[in-house]
Design a protein around this motif. Structure first.
Motif, short mmCIF file in Angstrom:
data_model
loop_
_atom_site.label_atom_id
_atom_site.label_comp_id
_atom_site.label_asym_id
_atom_site.label_seq_id
_atom_site.Cartn_x
_atom_site.Cartn_y
_atom_site.Cartn_z
N GLU A 108 0.81 -1.22 0.00
CA GLU A 108 0.00 0.00 0.00
C GLU A 108 0.84 1.26 0.00
OE1 GLU A 108 -2.66 -0.42 3.38
OE2 GLU A 108 -2.79 -2.56 2.92
N GLY A 109 2.15 1.11 -0.03
CA GLY A 109 3.01 2.29 -0.07
C GLY A 109 3.06 3.05 1.25
N LYS A 110 2.67 2.39 2.36
CA LYS A 110 2.73 3.06 3.67
C LYS A 110 4.20 3.31 4.05
CE LYS A 110 -1.60 3.03 5.37
NZ LYS A 110 -2.28 2.52 4.24
N GLU A 111 4.44 4.45 4.72
CA GLU A 111 5.83 4.76 5.07
C GLU A 111 6.36 3.82 6.16
OE1 GLU A 111 7.39 8.88 6.01
OE2 GLU A 111 6.20 9.15 4.18
N LEU A 112 7.65 3.58 6.09
CA LEU A 112 8.26 2.65 7.04
C LEU A 112 9.01 3.47 8.09
CD1 LEU A 112 8.36 -0.48 6.79
CD2 LEU A 112 10.66 -0.23 5.90
N ASP A 113 8.76 3.20 9.39
CA ASP A 113 9.50 3.99 10.39
C ASP A 113 10.88 3.38 10.64
OD1 ASP A 113 9.39 2.32 13.04
OD2 ASP A 113 7.41 2.19 12.09
N LEU A 114 11.75 4.20 11.21
CA LEU A 114 13.15 3.81 11.33
C LEU A 114 13.35 2.59 12.24
CD1 LEU A 114 15.56 4.85 9.90
CD2 LEU A 114 16.13 6.26 11.87
N ALA A 115 12.54 2.51 13.30
CA ALA A 115 12.68 1.37 14.23
C ALA A 115 12.40 0.06 13.50
CB ALA A 115 11.71 1.54 15.40
N THR A 116 11.36 0.06 12.65
CA THR A 116 11.03 -1.13 11.87
C THR A 116 12.16 -1.44 10.89
OG1 THR A 116 8.75 -0.41 12.00
CG2 THR A 116 9.22 -2.19 10.48
N ALA A 117 12.65 -0.38 10.25
CA ALA A 117 13.74 -0.57 9.28
C ALA A 117 14.97 -1.18 9.95
CB ALA A 117 14.08 0.76 8.62
N ASP A 118 15.24 -0.77 11.20
CA ASP A 118 16.39 -1.32 11.94
C ASP A 118 16.27 -2.83 12.09
OD1 ASP A 118 18.16 0.73 12.45
OD2 ASP A 118 16.99 1.50 14.14
N VAL A 119 15.07 -3.28 12.43
CA VAL A 119 14.86 -4.72 12.62
C VAL A 119 15.05 -5.47 11.30
CG1 VAL A 119 13.24 -6.49 13.42
CG2 VAL A 119 13.24 -4.21 14.49
N ILE A 120 14.48 -4.89 10.24
CA ILE A 120 14.60 -5.55 8.92
C ILE A 120 16.08 -5.61 8.50
CG2 ILE A 120 13.93 -5.45 6.49
CD1 ILE A 120 11.46 -3.79 7.46
#
Ligand code: ADP
Ligand code: MG
Length: 703
Positions: free
Chosen positions: A39-51
């Motif tokens: 859906e093109g929702k923005e990704l927050d930095l905390a989530t990006a860190d885990v990924i």
């Protein structure tokens, strides 16, 4: 690897696939990422860190030491800068392997050396790469070891696109939005997303690496600039679909394995028309992934060829006199719940939604034929389009018997009441099964052909990114859908309105439909009568990017700003001039340092022979004749070389941009042909032992 393996076991093993993400990411994180992807929702930095941490651990298990943001600047190829995962040594001298969310989602290559077409002065070097989570990351194994490659978009400091991916993603959003509007009009409430599906067929040549390295033209330009025709070309059609020779088969096997591991679904392979020419096609994928995968395919072909002592030529016209290479861009629109908007069904005349989609595409292609043509323009493709092998430079649409017939009904009686059927194919042999054939035959000469449930855009160059053609296709069709929806959403009687609109579009745009032989001279004349553009060269094609209608459309659908289009125009003129400048200088170098000296050596040996023969009291008229002929051609060569040197220097003095590109096209290419002509004749006279490079015959038939 053992000889026998199961493809299913290795497929995608080097890809950070959805399955891997499900296994390795906490549920919440996985769900957030899926929301971003779908859906093109923005990704927050905390989530990006885990990924990022999960991706790093996975990549390290695959042997990766480095990661790279992998992007597609306007050079036609991909770019990357490798960073290792290591952190600064700690006090005890050991290091950690780290990769943060910030490093995953954003990179900052010093971008000043990539083409920007004036979007950025060199002192404003900042450019950003941004993670495209809709195209999966992968680990590539090569001489550098293993590298985690993260597909990224590439933008300037001010957010302007400097690459292929950014506008492609924007165009996918546009076609998604307008397709959903159209589907809704037909009562579809279940489809949530529409994506362009793309399957590119890739043609290429393979030549022996040792011979390749003896040809400066192949090394510097990717194509031969001299070369007499061998006694045999492609006239027997014995290479096309012929048995694949063992050396090539072994290459293809390795290519397939590499591609499968990287999640590229390499599917078909065969010999193509020209000697030493082959083709590979994957199963179609979402446009964005297909564009990335095609880059992976091209890189893999080149790398594996080297491992097999060969070189892979991706140039559109490596050899004069035999077919060049292209890429067929198969394109359709698919909903998330599996509906193909281009599927006519068995009775297309009753399929109103399909007829609207089809006539909208006719309108789009007719109104923006110049843009489609431009999207396939590169210096190499100038040698193909319009020659007797590739589709002509004129854009037209092939529909096939069945749809042509439906169109004819729409145009003549205003309504289609029946569809032609395929019928049964009877071979006349009892032991062969009878089967129902397609309702439509194929047409190999059409640049834009309907093939069952997709359109096949057959003009694209073999070396080019398929980004541009898909950006154009998505946007022009989005515009046509949008125009149609604007009318139909307001209609009181939808059935009546859609019926009228289909009829109107069929009538207004029937000139773009052509089912005959696109290679014939009659078609060129007929197309002119119909007022269809015939844009013969890249230099002539480039201005299509900045016409008022193009600027308005790309701006309206958020695909390109005017500044971005203008920058692309600059980049294209520049690319053209640079490519031609390299070709001209390579010819000058080869003629001056290799060919003329070799011919002089040959004339000296002839003269010595003549002396010896005469001294022996014999008759030397044949040798004298040969010497005269050779000397005359040598003199022609010298004159043509001097001229090429002159005009190449003159080109350097021209104003960069259109003026310079035009000069290269109008003047320098002519001087290049004039130099090639006597040299190719000399190659047929001079002793093969003395000719300074492998011949066409050596290159094409001794792989
Ligand atoms: P050919 O045209 O050489 O006979 P195909 O038509 O089978 O080969 O397929 C050529 C390419 O078109 C392949 O990459 C294939 O996956 C792709 N393709 C098939 N169906 C579609 C579709 N609906 N949309 C986009 N690409 C498709
Ligand atoms: Mg095809």
């Amino acid at each position: 690897m053992s000889e026998y393996f199961n493809v299913a076991d290795i497929f995608g093993e080097d890809v950070f696939t959805d399955k891997v993400m499900q296994e390795r990411l906490p549920k919440k994180v996985y769900r957030a990422l899926r929301k971003t992807i779908e859906e093109g929702k923005e990704l927050d930095l905390a989530t990006a860190d885990v990924i990022a941490a999960a991706m790093k651990d996975w990549a390290i298990e695959k042997g990766a030491t480095h990661y790279t943001h992998w992007f597609q600047p306007l050079t036609g190829v991909t770019a990357e800068k490798h960073d290792s995962f290591i952190t600064a040594p700690r006090e005890d001298g050991t290091i950690l392997m780290e990769f943060s969310g910030k490093e995953l989602i954003k990179g900052e290559p010093d971008a000043s050396s990539f083409p920007s077409g004036g979007l950025r002065a060199t002192f404003e070097a900042r450019g950003y790469t941004a993670w495209d989570c809709t195209s999966p990351a992968f680990v590539r194994h090569d001489a550098a070891g293993a590298t985690l490659c993260i597909p990224t978009a590439f933008c300037s400091y001010t957010g302007e696109a400097l690459d292929q991916k950014t506008p492609l993603l924007r165009s996918m959003e546009a076609i998604n939005k307008e397709s959903l509007r159209l589907l809704k009009l037909f009562g579809n409430t279940t489809s949530k997303k529409v994506t362009p599906s793309v399957g590119p067929e890739q043609e290429y040549f393979l030549v022996d690496a040792e011979k390749f390295l003896k040809r400066k033209d192949l090394i510097f330009t990717g194509r031969t600039l001299f070369g007499a025709m061998p006694p045999k070309g492609q006239e027997l059609d014995d290479h096309y679909f012929g048995t694949i020779r063992q050396r090539i088969a072994s290459f293809m096997k390795d290519v397939n394995v590499e591609l499968w591991k990287l999640g590229v679904s390499a599917k078909t392979q065969h010999n193509e028309v020209a000697p030493a020419q082959h083709e590979l096609a994957p199963i179609y994928a979402e446009a964005n992934v297909a564009v990335d995968h095609n880059q992976i395919v091209m890189q893999t072909l080149k790398r594996v060829a080297c491992q097999h002592g060969m070189k892979c030529l991706l140039h559109e016209k490596p050899f004069a006199g035999v077919n060049g290479s292209g890429k067929h861009n198969n394109w359709s629109l698919t909903t998330d719940d599996g509906i193909n908007l281009l599927d006519p069904g068995k009775t297309p005349h009753e399929n109103v939604q399909f007829l609207l989609v089809l006539t909208c595409i006719l309108k789009a292609v007719d109104e923006h034929a110049d843009l489609l043509r431009e999207s396939a323009a590169d210096p190499g493709n100038d040698h193909r389009l319009g020659a007797n092998e590739a589709p002509p430079a004129i854009i037209s649409v092939f529909l096939g018997e069945q749809l042509q017939d439906v169109m004819a009904q729409l145009i003549s009686v205003g309504e289609a009441t029946h569809s032609l059927k395929g019928g049964v194919l009877e071979t006349g042999v009892k032991t062969l099964p009878d089967f129902t054939k397609d309702a439509t035959d194929r047409n190999r000469t059409s640049p834009f052909a309907f093939t069952g449930n997709k359109f096949e855009f057959r003009m694209v160059g073999s070396r080019d990114s398929i980004g541009s053609p898909n950006i154009v296709l998505n946007t022009i069709v989005a515009e046509a859908f949008s125009d149609a929806c604007d009318i139909l959403e307001k209609a009181d009687d939808f059935d009546m309105a859609v019926h009228d609109l289909i009829k109107q579009y069929a009538n207004e745009h029937q000139r773009i439909v052509f089912d005959g032989n696109g290679y014939s001279d009659e078609w060129v004349a007929e197309a002119e009568r119909r007022g269809l553009p015939n844009i013969k060269s890249m230099v002539d094609a480039i201005p299509a990017l900045v016409t008022d209608k193009a600027v308005a459309m790309f701006d309206k659908y958020g695909v390109f700003t005017k500044a971005e289009l203008e920058s692309r125009v600059e980049v294209k003129y520049e690319n053209y001039s640079k490519a031609l400048n390299i070709e001209a200088r390579t010819m000058i170098d080869m003629a001056s340092k290799q060919i003329i000296p070799a011919v002089i050596k040959y004339t000296r040996s002839l003269a010595e022979t003549i002396n010896a023969v005469v001294k022996a009291g014999a008759e030397a008229s044949v040798q004298v004749e040969l010497l005269n002929e050779t000397s005359a051609l040598l003199s022609d060569t010298k004159v043509a070389l001097a001229k090429l040197i002159d005009v190449t220097e003159e080109a350097a003095g021209k104003a960069e941009g259109e003026e310079q590109a035009r000069f290269f096209h109008d003047v320098v290419t002519v001087a290049m042909s004039e130099l090639r002509a006597p040299v190719d004749k000399l190659e047929m006279i001079v002793d093969k032992e003395m000719w300074p490079m492998p011949s066409y015959g050596d290159l094409l038939f001794e792989v």
